[in-house]
Enzyme design. Structure first.
Site, PDB file in Angstrom:
ATOM      1  N   GLU A   1       0.823  -1.228   0.000  1.00 36.29           N
ATOM      2  CA  GLU A   1       0.000   0.000   0.000  1.00 36.29           C
ATOM      3  C   GLU A   1       0.849   1.267   0.000  1.00 36.29           C
ATOM      4  OE1 GLU A   1      -2.957  -0.336   3.137  1.00 36.29           O
ATOM      5  OE2 GLU A   1      -4.022  -1.888   2.023  1.00 36.29           O
TER       6      GLU A   1
ATOM      7  N   GLU B   1      -5.168  -8.334  -0.588  1.00 36.71           N
ATOM      8  CA  GLU B   1      -5.893  -8.070   0.670  1.00 36.71           C
ATOM      9  C   GLU B   1      -7.339  -7.818   0.319  1.00 36.71           C
ATOM     10  OE1 GLU B   1      -4.634  -5.273   3.688  1.00 36.71           O
ATOM     11  OE2 GLU B   1      -2.539  -5.739   3.227  1.00 36.71           O
TER      12      GLU B   1
HETATM   13  O1  AHR Z   1      -5.151  -5.995   7.311  1.00 37.52           O
HETATM   14  C1  AHR Z   1      -4.847  -4.864   8.061  1.00 37.52           C
HETATM   15  C2  AHR Z   1      -4.204  -3.746   7.264  1.00 37.52           C
HETATM   16  O2  AHR Z   1      -5.084  -3.235   6.305  1.00 37.52           O
HETATM   17  C3  AHR Z   1      -2.961  -4.084   6.492  1.00 37.52           C
HETATM   18  O3  AHR Z   1      -1.823  -4.044   7.273  1.00 37.52           O
HETATM   19  C4  AHR Z   1      -2.912  -3.008   5.459  1.00 37.52           C
HETATM   20  O4  AHR Z   1      -2.192  -3.382   4.318  1.00 37.52           O
HETATM   21  C5  AHR Z   1      -4.372  -2.672   5.215  1.00 37.52           C
HETATM   22  O5  AHR Z   1      -4.562  -1.308   5.169  1.00 37.52           O
END
Ligand code: AHR
Length: 530
Positions: A182, A301
């Site tokens: 990110e 994610e």
């Molecule tokens: O899953 C929790 C967090 O959410 C992760 O560390 C991040 O990549 C996302 O913003």
């Protein structure tokens, strides 16, 4: 059902599948997850020395058992946001010599008791491949290429010999690597502009691949489509790094903030839109840089940020502690329905999405939870995930779907039926996954098969709950569980006539309808990868 509604009273919704129309082979790695050093995911999650189920190295075997039951093939590690401040060298070598550090991502203490080799031991025990992220927040090319050398180079160089000296003689052979996390987010330690990150990702990729030409690399796309820079970020990064990387990442989380369940269940349409926009960004850059390669996506994610989890983080009393249960929460049944629809979106885009990771595996935004010194239990979202990971392997079939629609705020024309269909690897089973988004009425559905040999229905797995808010807890681990209809019960609720299967999907339900080729024997399909 209120709002614009174009509903039949009893006209069935219809799914048509045809053997000649496929999306493409499903990469098993779309059923991956994430283990990040944060809260109780590692410490007090996968790792709890002294727990009655802990193995000799401190890893909970009950947790490993659930990972195997889920069928997760790949796990991203060690973050998430954590990786952007992480020095991987702190987590290797004799544990007694490892420095405790401040984790600036989660305002926590990191003992470094669990590091790379411990995690990779766990991954082997759990039967999962590791998707390793390198720190491109506070660190640069050098740390990344050294990490590849430590992990994958056989021996005879400084970092590979150090691994051998640490007791790991055989190289880990890690195939998939994330170039940071990110990097567009202002919350990210060492966040960068798209141009700076794109250049860095390109340089890191080149150096890492010189150490091991067999690796695959994931560049960071936008951290969420809600970023103002989406999808320009993706285009700029790829203009710098297109030919050096294999995947572009996507992330998304949903929360039912407004309390409107119909609108909430429609949000998987946003995921479809996000995927399609990122595919377009990739293909635009492909044309611009005149590349022959078609880039794949890693949705590394995705998940649901429950209301409860958000609320807990408002308190600051948790700062600078290790293994804090800051944002643990219970997923509700409606969260499971949305998670199911999100899985269907991944399957329907199997031609471009080759990796996806539910965030996260245990205790935080998790598929299952575990109590310190106590038991493990499955969150509601565990079930659709486990069904898809088990039965959603093979070839994704293109489907033509007609169903009544409703409007939900900005999302117009939301079909009450959400579905995906998969032909198993041996082509002896067709599995139709379906969500009925109608909260109050059952939905009659016809599944029409064309161009297939005769199939018969063998099972209808049904996940329903009268209470959308219900979930599973330590005290009530079996409150919302699926049921299975087979044999006479199945015959009483599902009709097969020629190539058409007809059944009713209960209001607000997740369904797995398994059809088996008539001559195929009545055996459970093998669990892929194991
Ligand atoms: O899953 C929790 C967090 O959410 C992760 O560390 C991040 O990549 C996302 O913003």
């Amino acid at each position: 059902m209120s709002g614009r509604e174009r509903v039949r009273a009893e006209t069935p919704a219809r799914i048509v599948i045809d053997r000649d129309f496929t999306v493409g082979p499903i990469d098993d790695r779309i059923y991956g997850s994430l283990v990040e050093h944060m809260e109780r995911v590692v410490y007090g999650g996968i790792y709890e020395p002294g727990h009655p189920c802990a193995d000799a190295r401190g890893f909970r075997t009950d947790v490993i058992g659930l990972v195997r039951e889920l069928g997760v093939p790949i796990v991203r590690y060690p973050g998430g946001n954590f990786v952007s401040g992480y020095d991987w060298e702190d987590g290797v070598g004799p544990p007694s010599e490892r420095p405790p550090r401040l984790d600036l991502a989660w305002i926590a203490r990191e003992s470094n008791e669990v590091g790379l080799n411990e995690f990779l031991y766990w991954a082997k025990e759990a039967g999962v491949e590791c998707n390793l992220a390198v720190n491109l927040g506070l660190r640069r090319v050098d740390a990344a290429r050294n990490l590849v050398e430590y992990c994958n180079f056989p021996r005879g160089s400084y970092w590979s010999d150090l691994r051998v000296a640490h007791g790991v003689v055989e190289p880990h052979g890690i195939k998939t690597w994330c170039l940071g996390n990110e990097m567009d987010g202002p919350w990210q330690i060492g966040a960068k502009s798209a141009l700076d990150y794109g250049r860095l990702a390109c340089e890191a990729a080149r150096a890492m691949r010189r150490v091991d030409p067999g690796i695959e690399l994931v560049a960071c796309g936008s951290s969420t489509p809600r970023m103002r820079s989406f999808p320009d970020w993706d285009v700029t990064v790829l203009e710098q790094a297109y030919d050096e990387v294999d995947y572009l990442s996507l992330h998304t989380y949903f929360t039912n903030t407004g309390g409107d369940s119909r609108a909430y269940l429609a949000r998987s349409l946003e995921m479809d839109r996000q995927i399609e926009a990122v595919v377009a960004a990739c293909d635009l850059v492909r044309a611009k840089v005149r590349s022959r390669k078609r880039l794949s996506l890693s949705f590394d994610e995705w998940g649901i940020w429950s209301r409860e989890e958000r609320a807990n983080r408002d308190s600051w009393s948790w700062r600078w502690k290790e293994a804090n249960a800051v944002s643990e929460g219970m997923y509700s049944f409606e969260d499971a329905l949305l998670a199911g629809s999100m899985l269907l979106s991944l399957i329907r885009h199997a031609d471009r999405i080759k990796i996806a990771c539910w965030a996260q595996l245990v205790n935080h935004l998790s598929l299952f939870s575990c109590a310190a010194g106590g038991p493990v239990w499955k969150q509601t979202v565990f079930y659709p995930f486990a069904h898809a990971a088990r039965f959603g392997r093979g070839i994704a079939l293109a489907l033509s779907l007609s169903a009544p629609v409703y409007d939900a705020g900005e999302l117009q024309g939301v079909p009450v039926l959400d579905a995906a269909a998969v032909l198993s690897k041996k082509e002896d089973e067709i599995v139709v996954f379906a969500v009925n988004r109608d909260l109050s009425r059952p939905l009659p559905v016809e599944i029409v098969r064309r161009g297939f040999a005769p199939f018969r229905a063998v099972e209808h797995i049904l996940y329903e709950s009268a209470d959308l808010e219900a979930g599973n807890t330590r005290e009530q681990p079996g409150r919302v569980v699926p049921s299975s209809r087979t044999g006479a019960e199945l015959a009483a609720t599902l009709d097969v006539e020629g190539d058409t299967v007809s059944l009713r999907l209960p209001a607000a339900s997740w369904n797995v309808i398994r059809l088996r080729r008539s001559e195929a024997r009545d055996v459970e399909p093998p669990r892929s990868g194991r």
